[in-house]
Design a protein around this motif. Structure first.
Motif, PDB file in Angstrom:
ATOM      1  N   LEU A   1     -11.459   2.831  -2.947  1.00 49.18           N
ATOM      2  CA  LEU A   1     -10.090   3.106  -3.404  1.00 49.18           C
ATOM      3  C   LEU A   1      -9.458   4.238  -2.598  1.00 49.18           C
ATOM      4  N   ILE A   2     -10.224   5.262  -2.256  1.00 53.64           N
ATOM      5  CA  ILE A   2      -9.692   6.365  -1.445  1.00 53.64           C
ATOM      6  C   ILE A   2      -9.299   5.861  -0.064  1.00 53.64           C
TER       7      ILE A   2
ATOM      8  N   LEU B   1      -8.483   2.756   0.802  1.00 57.90           N
ATOM      9  CA  LEU B   1      -7.285   1.914   0.662  1.00 57.90           C
ATOM     10  C   LEU B   1      -6.038   2.749   0.440  1.00 57.90           C
ATOM     11  N   LEU B   2      -6.151   3.810  -0.340  1.00 56.78           N
ATOM     12  CA  LEU B   2      -5.018   4.696  -0.575  1.00 56.78           C
ATOM     13  C   LEU B   2      -4.571   5.372   0.716  1.00 56.78           C
ATOM     14  N   LEU B   3      -5.525   5.827   1.523  1.00 53.30           N
ATOM     15  CA  LEU B   3      -5.184   6.451   2.802  1.00 53.30           C
ATOM     16  C   LEU B   3      -4.512   5.467   3.756  1.00 53.30           C
TER      17      LEU B   3
ATOM     18  N   ILE C   1      -2.757   2.759   2.876  1.00 54.27           N
ATOM     19  CA  ILE C   1      -1.415   2.464   2.349  1.00 54.27           C
ATOM     20  C   ILE C   1      -0.463   3.621   2.622  1.00 54.27           C
ATOM     21  N   LEU C   2      -0.912   4.859   2.385  1.00 56.18           N
ATOM     22  CA  LEU C   2      -0.054   6.015   2.666  1.00 56.18           C
ATOM     23  C   LEU C   2       0.225   6.152   4.153  1.00 56.18           C
TER      24      LEU C   2
END
Length: 72
Positions: free
Chosen positions: A36-37, A39-41, A43-44
């Motif tokens: 999740l971390i 994927l978040l990076l 996306i950001l």
């Protein structure tokens, strides 16, 4: 001395049970959190590049590298 098992141990024996939480059955909590971390990076990062905010960073870096000189 060689260890002998009554039956061959299976590495992923716990995955054979039917579970509705298939992600948790396949991965541990740490792997899910790290995924999740990441994927978040990603996306950001895409948002930062395609939103136009990157040009503010480029402008700041350019001004810090090549400051303007005022000639008298």
């Amino acid at each position: 001395m060689k260890l002998e098992y009554p039956e061959k141990p299976r590495y992923n024996a716990h995955l054979e049970s039917i579970s509705f939480r298939w992600v948790k059955a396949a991965m541990g909590k740490t792997e899910i959190i790290l995924t999740l971390i990441i994927l978040l990076l990603i996306i950001l990062g895409f948002w930062f590049i395609f939103s136009g905010e990157i040009w503010h960073l480029v402008e700041f870096l350019e001004n810090s590298l090549y400051p303007t000189f005022d000639a008298p």
